[in-house]
Design a protein around this motif. Structure first.
Motif, PDB file in Angstrom:
ATOM      1  N   LEU A 101      -4.210   6.652   8.172  1.00 33.27           N
ATOM      2  CA  LEU A 101      -4.215   5.306   8.708  1.00 33.27           C
ATOM      3  C   LEU A 101      -2.828   4.736   8.448  1.00 33.27           C
ATOM      4  O   LEU A 101      -2.364   4.729   7.304  1.00 33.27           O
ATOM      5  N   SER A 102      -2.143   4.296   9.500  1.00 33.08           N
ATOM      6  CA  SER A 102      -0.810   3.729   9.308  1.00 33.08           C
ATOM      7  C   SER A 102      -0.764   2.321   9.882  1.00 33.08           C
ATOM      8  O   SER A 102      -1.252   2.067  10.991  1.00 33.08           O
ATOM      9  N   ILE A 103      -0.178   1.424   9.111  1.00 30.38           N
ATOM     10  CA  ILE A 103      -0.132   0.003   9.450  1.00 30.38           C
ATOM     11  C   ILE A 103       1.331  -0.415   9.502  1.00 30.38           C
ATOM     12  O   ILE A 103       2.063  -0.255   8.525  1.00 30.38           O
ATOM     13  N   HIS A 104       1.762  -0.952  10.652  1.00 31.28           N
ATOM     14  CA  HIS A 104       3.167  -1.246  10.892  1.00 31.28           C
ATOM     15  C   HIS A 104       3.361  -2.754  11.067  1.00 31.28           C
ATOM     16  O   HIS A 104       2.909  -3.332  12.067  1.00 31.28           O
ATOM     17  N   PHE A 105       4.025  -3.370  10.115  1.00 32.81           N
ATOM     18  CA  PHE A 105       4.394  -4.777  10.233  1.00 32.81           C
ATOM     19  C   PHE A 105       5.760  -4.805  10.910  1.00 32.81           C
ATOM     20  O   PHE A 105       6.779  -4.500  10.298  1.00 32.81           O
ATOM     21  N   MET A 106       5.782  -5.177  12.184  1.00 36.19           N
ATOM     22  CA  MET A 106       6.970  -4.995  12.998  1.00 36.19           C
ATOM     23  C   MET A 106       7.915  -6.192  12.924  1.00 36.19           C
ATOM     24  O   MET A 106       7.477  -7.347  12.914  1.00 36.19           O
ATOM     25  N   GLU A 107       9.218  -5.887  12.902  1.00 32.53           N
ATOM     26  CA  GLU A 107      10.196  -6.934  13.157  1.00 32.53           C
ATOM     27  C   GLU A 107      10.109  -7.306  14.633  1.00 32.53           C
ATOM     28  O   GLU A 107       9.753  -6.482  15.478  1.00 32.53           O
ATOM     29  N   LEU A 108      10.474  -8.556  14.941  1.00 27.98           N
ATOM     30  CA  LEU A 108      10.186  -9.090  16.262  1.00 27.98           C
ATOM     31  C   LEU A 108      11.401  -9.227  17.157  1.00 27.98           C
ATOM     32  O   LEU A 108      11.298  -9.690  18.291  1.00 27.98           O
ATOM     33  N   GLY A 109      12.583  -8.851  16.638  1.00 24.73           N
ATOM     34  CA  GLY A 109      13.779  -8.930  17.456  1.00 24.73           C
ATOM     35  C   GLY A 109      14.407 -10.303  17.507  1.00 24.73           C
ATOM     36  O   GLY A 109      15.316 -10.549  18.303  1.00 24.73           O
ATOM     37  N   ASN A 136     -12.713   9.444  12.315  1.00 26.71           N
ATOM     38  CA  ASN A 136     -13.639   9.931  11.304  1.00 26.71           C
ATOM     39  C   ASN A 136     -13.207   9.425   9.925  1.00 26.71           C
ATOM     40  O   ASN A 136     -12.214   9.875   9.370  1.00 26.71           O
ATOM     41  N   GLY A 137     -13.968   8.475   9.380  1.00 23.86           N
ATOM     42  CA  GLY A 137     -13.664   7.956   8.055  1.00 23.86           C
ATOM     43  C   GLY A 137     -12.875   6.671   8.023  1.00 23.86           C
ATOM     44  O   GLY A 137     -12.597   6.140   6.952  1.00 23.86           O
ATOM     45  N   VAL A 138     -12.471   6.131   9.177  1.00 24.83           N
ATOM     46  CA  VAL A 138     -11.729   4.867   9.227  1.00 24.83           C
ATOM     47  C   VAL A 138     -12.472   3.897  10.148  1.00 24.83           C
ATOM     48  O   VAL A 138     -12.800   4.238  11.280  1.00 24.83           O
ATOM     49  N   GLN A 158     -11.217   2.589   4.682  1.00 23.81           N
ATOM     50  CA  GLN A 158     -11.053   4.045   4.677  1.00 23.81           C
ATOM     51  C   GLN A 158     -11.590   4.536   3.332  1.00 23.81           C
ATOM     52  O   GLN A 158     -10.875   4.577   2.338  1.00 23.81           O
ATOM     53  N   GLY A 159     -12.870   4.905   3.335  1.00 22.32           N
ATOM     54  CA  GLY A 159     -13.489   5.246   2.054  1.00 22.32           C
ATOM     55  C   GLY A 159     -13.479   4.040   1.140  1.00 22.32           C
ATOM     56  O   GLY A 159     -13.893   2.942   1.530  1.00 22.32           O
ATOM     57  N   ASP A 160     -12.965   4.228  -0.072  1.00 20.08           N
ATOM     58  CA  ASP A 160     -12.896   3.108  -1.003  1.00 20.08           C
ATOM     59  C   ASP A 160     -11.558   2.386  -0.945  1.00 20.08           C
ATOM     60  O   ASP A 160     -11.214   1.615  -1.831  1.00 20.08           O
ATOM     61  N   LYS A 161     -10.811   2.603   0.122  1.00 21.61           N
ATOM     62  CA  LYS A 161      -9.557   1.901   0.346  1.00 21.61           C
ATOM     63  C   LYS A 161      -9.772   0.827   1.415  1.00 21.61           C
ATOM     64  O   LYS A 161     -10.356   1.104   2.464  1.00 21.61           O
ATOM     65  N   HIS A 162      -9.264  -0.389   1.134  1.00 18.57           N
ATOM     66  CA  HIS A 162      -9.499  -1.517   2.027  1.00 18.57           C
ATOM     67  C   HIS A 162      -8.192  -2.259   2.292  1.00 18.57           C
ATOM     68  O   HIS A 162      -7.350  -2.394   1.396  1.00 18.57           O
ATOM     69  N   PHE A 163      -8.057  -2.780   3.537  1.00 18.81           N
ATOM     70  CA  PHE A 163      -6.818  -3.388   3.999  1.00 18.81           C
ATOM     71  C   PHE A 163      -7.185  -4.670   4.742  1.00 18.81           C
ATOM     72  O   PHE A 163      -7.864  -4.617   5.770  1.00 18.81           O
TER      73      PHE A 163
END
Length: 364
Positions: free
Chosen positions: A47-55, A191-193, A221-226
């Motif tokens: 699982l990848s989470i991208h906080f993007m710069e906006l230009g 699967n799992g997310v 994601q399992g015992d990981k939370h965002f």
């Protein structure tokens, strides 16, 4: 001496036993590799989470998330031209040009401008095929100015309706929470997310502050939370805690760009975040505020620091630059794979407390 002969039956069972033992060993090895450490489900990938710069230097949110082969976008940036930068970034990962889920947290311009778009910077609804759009329930925004001109919110609605007419499914956050009108509270992303729409009291009750209408989302994601709460303020955060059984989280997107009125103790003491990401241009006084109220505020930093020092910020105000900003951490990418959560930023991985800006502006 004559050689001892083994019975064909014994040989068969010995081979069968070896095969069974080998299968069991392979299964447990696969389980060990694929299962997140301490997790309660199997995970097929990261699982990848991208906080993007906006230009640009304007404050705003636009967050791209990839779970397996599923692509998600939360909000669309600070100004219409944000889409020029964020769409180019997303297309590095979203190769089929399809966003399976788009979440519009609330109607403030720094979250919907990229959905409204313009003639020179098309809406994110035009740039991508958006299969399912999840929006806010309430707003205090008008569709016309006093002079009778359409507001940015009105332009957003036009683009949203065009996307729906083109085949996008549209649900409100309350539809999702209540599992009605074809919406779901929990969406399996891979699967799992999973993506879980949390209950916000202000989906159904009005508030003077637009920020408290924000759609609130948890990725599990399992015992990981965002956790993502848009621009939720203290009233909204208190109600969020009251109405949801919130776990401790690996990642929390700081509420309202690191303002002094969000990321309050009532929420932090429950979720105890390990990583906090702030979407703002540090030091840019966009709203003519007192210095202590410029994002990210010392009040927010001090509250968060009780739980973690691992705070990241996307951009940094720099009037010497042509566009008035440079990268602080840059595009912040938080990756969770097989139980390990890591952070990798496009500019540097320096924690906020170790930056020169913090030492000059927030240390005392």
């Amino acid at each position: 001496m004559a050689k001892k002969k083994f019975s064909p039956v014994l040989t068969f069972f010995a081979c069968l036993l070896a095969l069974v033992i080998g299968f069991i060993a392979a299964f447990f090895l696969y389980t060990y590799i694929k299962r997140p450490t301490g997790g309660d489900v199997y995970s097929s990938g990261e699982l990848s989470i991208h906080f993007m710069e906006l230009g640009n230097k304007a404050t705003g949110d636009s967050i791209y998330i990839k779970a397996g082969n599923t692509d998600i976008l939360i909000d669309a940036g600070s100004v219409e031209s944000s889409t020029d930068t964020t769409s180019e970034y997303i297309k590095q990962y979203c190769t089929d040009n399809v966003l399976e889920y788009v979440i519009v947290t609330h109607a403030d311009s720094d979250h919907i401008a990229g959905f409204a778009g313009s003639a020179s910077s098309p809406s994110m609804f035009d740039r991508f095929t958006c299969e399912t759009i999840i929006g806010f329930n309430l707003t205090n925004k008008a569709t016309e100015t006093e002079a009778g001109n359409p507001t940015l919110y009105s332009l957003y609605l036009e683009q949203l309706n065009e996307a729906i007419e083109s085949g996008s499914n549209y649900y409100t956050a309350l539809d999702c929470y209540k599992n009605i009108n074809g919406a779901q509270r929990v969406y399996e992303l891979s699967n799992g997310v999973e993506m879980e729409i949390l209950y916000n009291y202000y989906y159904e009750n009005s508030h003077r502050d637009e920020n408290n209408y924000s759609v609130c989302v948890m990725f599990n994601q399992g015992d990981k939370h965002f956790l993502f709460t848009g621009d939720l303020e203290e009233d909204g955060e208190a109600k969020l805690v009251e109405n949801n059984d919130l776990p401790e989280v690996e990642l929390f997107k700081a509420g309202h760009h690191g303002s002094k009125t969000s990321s309050n103790d009532c929420l932090l003491e429950v979720i105890k975040p390990k990583i906090v990401c702030v979407c703002c241009c540090a030091g840019y006084n966009q709203y003519d505020a007192k210095p202590e109220n410029v994002f990210p505020t010392k009040a927010m930093i001090d509250r968060v620091s009780k739980y973690t020092e691992e705070i990241y910020v996307t951009s940094l105000y720099d009037e010497s630059e042509p566009d008035g900003f440079t990268s602080m951490n840059g595009n912040i990418v938080v990756t969770s794979n097989r139980g390990k959560v890591s952070v990798d930023c496009s500019n540097n991985n320096t924690w906020l407390k170790d930056t020169q800006w913090y030492k000059e502006n927030r240390a005392n």
